[in-house]
Write an enzyme that holds these catalytic residues in place. Sequence first.
Site, PDB file in Angstrom:
ATOM      1  N   GLU A 127       0.815  -1.209   0.000  1.00  0.00           N
ATOM      2  CA  GLU A 127       0.000   0.000   0.000  1.00  0.00           C
ATOM      3  C   GLU A 127       0.852   1.264   0.000  1.00  0.00           C
ATOM      4  O   GLU A 127       0.461   2.268  -0.550  1.00  0.00           O
ATOM      5  CB  GLU A 127      -0.946   0.017   1.203  1.00  0.00           C
ATOM      6  N   ASP A 182      -7.858   5.719  -5.557  1.00  0.00           N
ATOM      7  CA  ASP A 182      -7.121   4.522  -5.974  1.00  0.00           C
ATOM      8  C   ASP A 182      -7.527   4.146  -7.404  1.00  0.00           C
ATOM      9  O   ASP A 182      -8.355   4.842  -8.012  1.00  0.00           O
ATOM     10  CB  ASP A 182      -7.321   3.385  -4.964  1.00  0.00           C
TER      11      ASP A 182
END
Length: 162
Positions: free
Chosen positions: A31, A40
């Site tokens: 991440e 995202d």
Amino acid sequence: MRVPGTLRQKLIAAAGSGAIGIAALLATTFEGYESRPYSDPTGTLTVCYGHTGADIDPRKTYSREECQTLLDQDLAVADRAVQRYVTVPMNAYQRGALDDFVFNVGQGNFKQSTLLKRLNSEDYSGACDALRDWVYSNGVKLKGLVTRRELEAAVCSFGVEQ
């Protein structure tokens, strides 16, 4: 894929903290850290180490401490889901890999997955291999997910092949 040497040593050290320690290592590896909210690849508002949710303030810059707290909370939720839905014994590496997987794909997807059915029928190898199927986002195969799933599968098998 085998677990690379440097990461292998970190995994062994993280195992001292149990499954959530292993999941935290995987999550932070993939991440990364973003103190400011961003969208995202699926267009979902995200911050810190992959945290999503209605609690994100899009105008805020998050401290490392706040991000660590969010990650700890998110991984605890994922771990509870793994413990709730898995009915067979697992080692810490298997559970840590699954905690990271559930953190990434969500517990609803996990609950309905062939991976879980395989695991609960004690097909450990088949379940670990099934992690590799989860590499698409909105119908697009993402290189980052391919890499993440390969490593999760290797970690899932890690304690078994020792």
